[in-house]
Write a protein that holds these residues in place. Structure first.
Motif, PDB file in Angstrom:
ATOM      1  N   MET A   1       0.842  -1.193   0.000  1.00 20.69           N
ATOM      2  CA  MET A   1       0.000   0.000   0.000  1.00 20.69           C
ATOM      3  C   MET A   1       0.881   1.248   0.000  1.00 20.69           C
ATOM      4  N   PRO A   2       0.948   1.970  -1.112  1.00 21.33           N
ATOM      5  CA  PRO A   2       1.739   3.208  -1.167  1.00 21.33           C
ATOM      6  C   PRO A   2       1.057   4.334  -0.401  1.00 21.33           C
ATOM      7  N   ASP A   3       1.808   5.427  -0.198  1.00 21.65           N
ATOM      8  CA  ASP A   3       1.282   6.583   0.514  1.00 21.65           C
ATOM      9  C   ASP A   3       1.185   7.778  -0.432  1.00 21.65           C
ATOM     10  N   CYS A   4       0.993   8.961   0.119  1.00 22.57           N
ATOM     11  CA  CYS A   4       0.850  10.170  -0.693  1.00 22.57           C
ATOM     12  C   CYS A   4       2.063  11.093  -0.595  1.00 22.57           C
ATOM     13  N   THR A   5       3.133  10.643   0.027  1.00 23.27           N
ATOM     14  CA  THR A   5       4.301  11.508   0.212  1.00 23.27           C
ATOM     15  C   THR A   5       5.549  10.992  -0.491  1.00 23.27           C
ATOM     16  N   THR A   6       5.581   9.711  -0.819  1.00 22.20           N
ATOM     17  CA  THR A   6       6.753   9.132  -1.478  1.00 22.20           C
ATOM     18  C   THR A   6       6.343   8.504  -2.807  1.00 22.20           C
ATOM     19  N   ARG A   7       7.324   8.213  -3.632  1.00 18.66           N
ATOM     20  CA  ARG A   7       7.042   7.558  -4.912  1.00 18.66           C
ATOM     21  C   ARG A   7       6.438   6.168  -4.661  1.00 18.66           C
ATOM     22  N   PRO A   8       5.638   5.665  -5.606  1.00 23.76           N
ATOM     23  CA  PRO A   8       5.014   4.354  -5.398  1.00 23.76           C
ATOM     24  C   PRO A   8       6.007   3.240  -5.072  1.00 23.76           C
ATOM     25  N   SER A   9       7.223   3.358  -5.560  1.00 23.01           N
ATOM     26  CA  SER A   9       8.228   2.319  -5.348  1.00 23.01           C
ATOM     27  C   SER A   9       8.688   2.220  -3.901  1.00 23.01           C
ATOM     28  N   TYR A  10       8.404   3.223  -3.072  1.00 23.01           N
ATOM     29  CA  TYR A  10       8.973   3.299  -1.727  1.00 23.01           C
ATOM     30  C   TYR A  10       8.653   2.058  -0.900  1.00 23.01           C
ATOM     31  N   VAL A  11       7.375   1.639  -0.877  1.00 28.02           N
ATOM     32  CA  VAL A  11       7.016   0.495  -0.042  1.00 28.02           C
ATOM     33  C   VAL A  11       7.658  -0.792  -0.556  1.00 28.02           C
ATOM     34  N   LEU A  12       7.839  -0.904  -1.862  1.00 25.80           N
ATOM     35  CA  LEU A  12       8.500  -2.085  -2.420  1.00 25.80           C
ATOM     36  C   LEU A  12       9.965  -2.116  -2.029  1.00 25.80           C
ATOM     37  N   GLN A  13      10.618  -0.966  -2.063  1.00 22.23           N
ATOM     38  CA  GLN A  13      12.027  -0.904  -1.689  1.00 22.23           C
ATOM     39  C   GLN A  13      12.218  -1.185  -0.211  1.00 22.23           C
TER      40      GLN A  13
ATOM     41  N   PHE B   1       7.865  -4.114 -11.682  1.00 25.29           N
ATOM     42  CA  PHE B   1       7.947  -2.843 -12.422  1.00 25.29           C
ATOM     43  C   PHE B   1       8.593  -1.764 -11.556  1.00 25.29           C
ATOM     44  N   LEU B   2       9.647  -2.173 -10.869  1.00 26.02           N
ATOM     45  CA  LEU B   2      10.260  -1.290  -9.878  1.00 26.02           C
ATOM     46  C   LEU B   2      10.868  -0.053 -10.519  1.00 26.02           C
ATOM     47  N   GLU B   3      11.598  -0.237 -11.622  1.00 17.28           N
ATOM     48  CA  GLU B   3      12.242   0.906 -12.275  1.00 17.28           C
ATOM     49  C   GLU B   3      11.201   1.933 -12.721  1.00 17.28           C
ATOM     50  N   ASP B   4      10.090   1.452 -13.255  1.00 20.10           N
ATOM     51  CA  ASP B   4       9.028   2.332 -13.725  1.00 20.10           C
ATOM     52  C   ASP B   4       8.420   3.105 -12.555  1.00 20.10           C
ATOM     53  N   GLN B   5       8.151   2.433 -11.455  1.00 23.08           N
ATOM     54  CA  GLN B   5       7.510   3.088 -10.321  1.00 23.08           C
ATOM     55  C   GLN B   5       8.459   4.014  -9.562  1.00 23.08           C
ATOM     56  N   GLN B   6       9.759   3.831  -9.759  1.00 20.82           N
ATOM     57  CA  GLN B   6      10.726   4.722  -9.127  1.00 20.82           C
ATOM     58  C   GLN B   6      10.704   6.128  -9.729  1.00 20.82           C
ATOM     59  N   VAL B   7      10.206   6.276 -10.935  1.00 18.72           N
ATOM     60  CA  VAL B   7      10.182   7.596 -11.587  1.00 18.72           C
ATOM     61  C   VAL B   7       8.786   8.223 -11.577  1.00 18.72           C
ATOM     62  N   GLN B   8       7.808   7.517 -10.998  1.00 20.03           N
ATOM     63  CA  GLN B   8       6.461   8.072 -10.927  1.00 20.03           C
ATOM     64  C   GLN B   8       6.341   9.022  -9.734  1.00 20.03           C
ATOM     65  N   GLN B   9       5.534  10.048  -9.885  1.00 26.14           N
ATOM     66  CA  GLN B   9       5.302  10.977  -8.789  1.00 26.14           C
ATOM     67  C   GLN B   9       4.401  10.340  -7.726  1.00 26.14           C
ATOM     68  N   PRO B  10       4.489  10.796  -6.479  1.00 28.06           N
ATOM     69  CA  PRO B  10       3.595  10.274  -5.440  1.00 28.06           C
ATOM     70  C   PRO B  10       2.129  10.471  -5.822  1.00 28.06           C
ATOM     71  N   TYR B  11       1.292   9.573  -5.335  1.00 25.29           N
ATOM     72  CA  TYR B  11      -0.142   9.739  -5.531  1.00 25.29           C
ATOM     73  C   TYR B  11      -0.629  10.919  -4.692  1.00 25.29           C
ATOM     74  N   THR B  12      -1.715  11.556  -5.130  1.00 24.12           N
ATOM     75  CA  THR B  12      -2.136  12.807  -4.516  1.00 24.12           C
ATOM     76  C   THR B  12      -3.118  12.582  -3.366  1.00 24.12           C
ATOM     77  N   GLN B  13      -3.062  13.470  -2.404  1.00 23.76           N
ATOM     78  CA  GLN B  13      -3.996  13.419  -1.288  1.00 23.76           C
ATOM     79  C   GLN B  13      -5.412  13.694  -1.764  1.00 23.76           C
ATOM     80  N   GLU B  14      -5.551  14.535  -2.784  1.00 23.67           N
ATOM     81  CA  GLU B  14      -6.866  14.922  -3.275  1.00 23.67           C
ATOM     82  C   GLU B  14      -7.581  13.788  -4.005  1.00 23.67           C
ATOM     83  N   ARG B  15      -6.845  12.817  -4.518  1.00 25.16           N
ATOM     84  CA  ARG B  15      -7.459  11.727  -5.274  1.00 25.16           C
ATOM     85  C   ARG B  15      -7.260  10.403  -4.531  1.00 25.16           C
TER      86      ARG B  15
END
Length: 262
Positions: free
Chosen positions: A110-122, A185-199
């Motif tokens: 489960m990712p958060d809204c402050t770090t890139r999606p890859s954070y929890v995987l790492q 898909f770790l490399e791909d998720q490492q360059v994605q922006q964090p998910y937003t609090q608004e969505r």
């Protein structure tokens, strides 16, 4: 609720497997009057594409995104992600928050809204790499240098001892026979922006902790809840493959969530 007034539940599978493994849960939910979808993500289950043809995490998630995009205006679903499927439903929520009544993370990343999606995987890899690498059958599937470096296929020993330890031998045999090469898909998720609090952050969330999970252990599941607080936490005394080992308890859990949030 769909146009007929039925509560709609979408069950999203994890890596290397497919929508088929929800059969013990989808069947009684449908019998109870719920509409249930169990999509195969790209290069998973019976989807015909090889992983080489699925270059990005969004491509991998596309069957789920297409399903949500096709929902009639005003219809909202209970979206359930298991294991790596938590990453897929997070992306889907970010894209279609208005179509999700509640999101259920079932012993899932489960990712958060402050770090890139890859954070929890790492973070997970940091704590589990040595333990998992002891299972030599789980290795990157990149012999021809055509796949992502985070591609993998679970071996029989890893599956039996870490994922399916409370399941029947028949369920384990079925799963081993149907496994396919997948990826984080770790490399791909490492360059994605964090998910937003608004969505993503605005959708109600329930985390279901499986206390006997040896794959994503209880301690790490609870760390993710601390890292990204949810509306409700539930527990089932089950292994990682709770939909096979404890289907009745999971069905009741999902019914309770659907009645409360849908």
């Amino acid at each position: 609720m769909d146009a007929k007034g039925c509560k709609h539940i979408i069950l999203v599978h994890g890596s290397c497997l497919g929508g088929w493994y929800w059969f013990k849960v989808a069947t009684p939910l449908r019998a109870a009057g719920y509409r249930v979808d169990t999509p195969d993500l790209a290069a998973s289950g019976v989807d015909p594409r090889p992983l080489q043809d699925v270059p990005t995490f969004r491509d991998y998630t596309a069957p789920l995104l297409d399903l949500l995009a096709a929902l009639p205006a005003g219809e909202r679903v209970i979206l359930v992600g298991h294991s790596f499927g938590g990453m897929n439903i997070a992306l889907a929520i970010e894209m279609f928050p208005e179509k999700v009544a509640a999101a259920v993370f079932l012993c899932a990343f489960m990712p958060d809204c402050t770090t890139r999606p890859s954070y929890v995987l790492q973070k997970f890899q940091e704590g589990n790499r040595q333990d998992w690498m002891a299972y030599s059958e789980m290795e990157p599937q990149d012999a021809e240098a055509k796949l992502s470096t985070s591609s993998m296929l679970f071996g029989t020993k890893l599956a039996r001892e870490k994922f399916f330890q409370m399941c029947s031998p028949e369920d384990l045999t079925l799963a081993i026979s149907l496994m396919r090469v997948s990826s984080l898909f770790l490399e791909d998720q490492q360059v994605q922006q964090p998910y937003t609090q608004e969505r993503y952050g605005a959708v109600r969330k329930v985390y279901v902790v499986c206390t006997e999970d040896y794959a994503i252990v209880e301690e790490f599941q609870r760390w993710m809840v601390e890292n990204n607080p949810v509306d409700e936490v539930k527990e089932i005394a089950a292994d990682h493959m709770v939909m096979l080992s404890r289907p009745g308890e999971l069905v009741q859990c999902l019914q309770d969530i659907a009645e409360k949030y849908a």
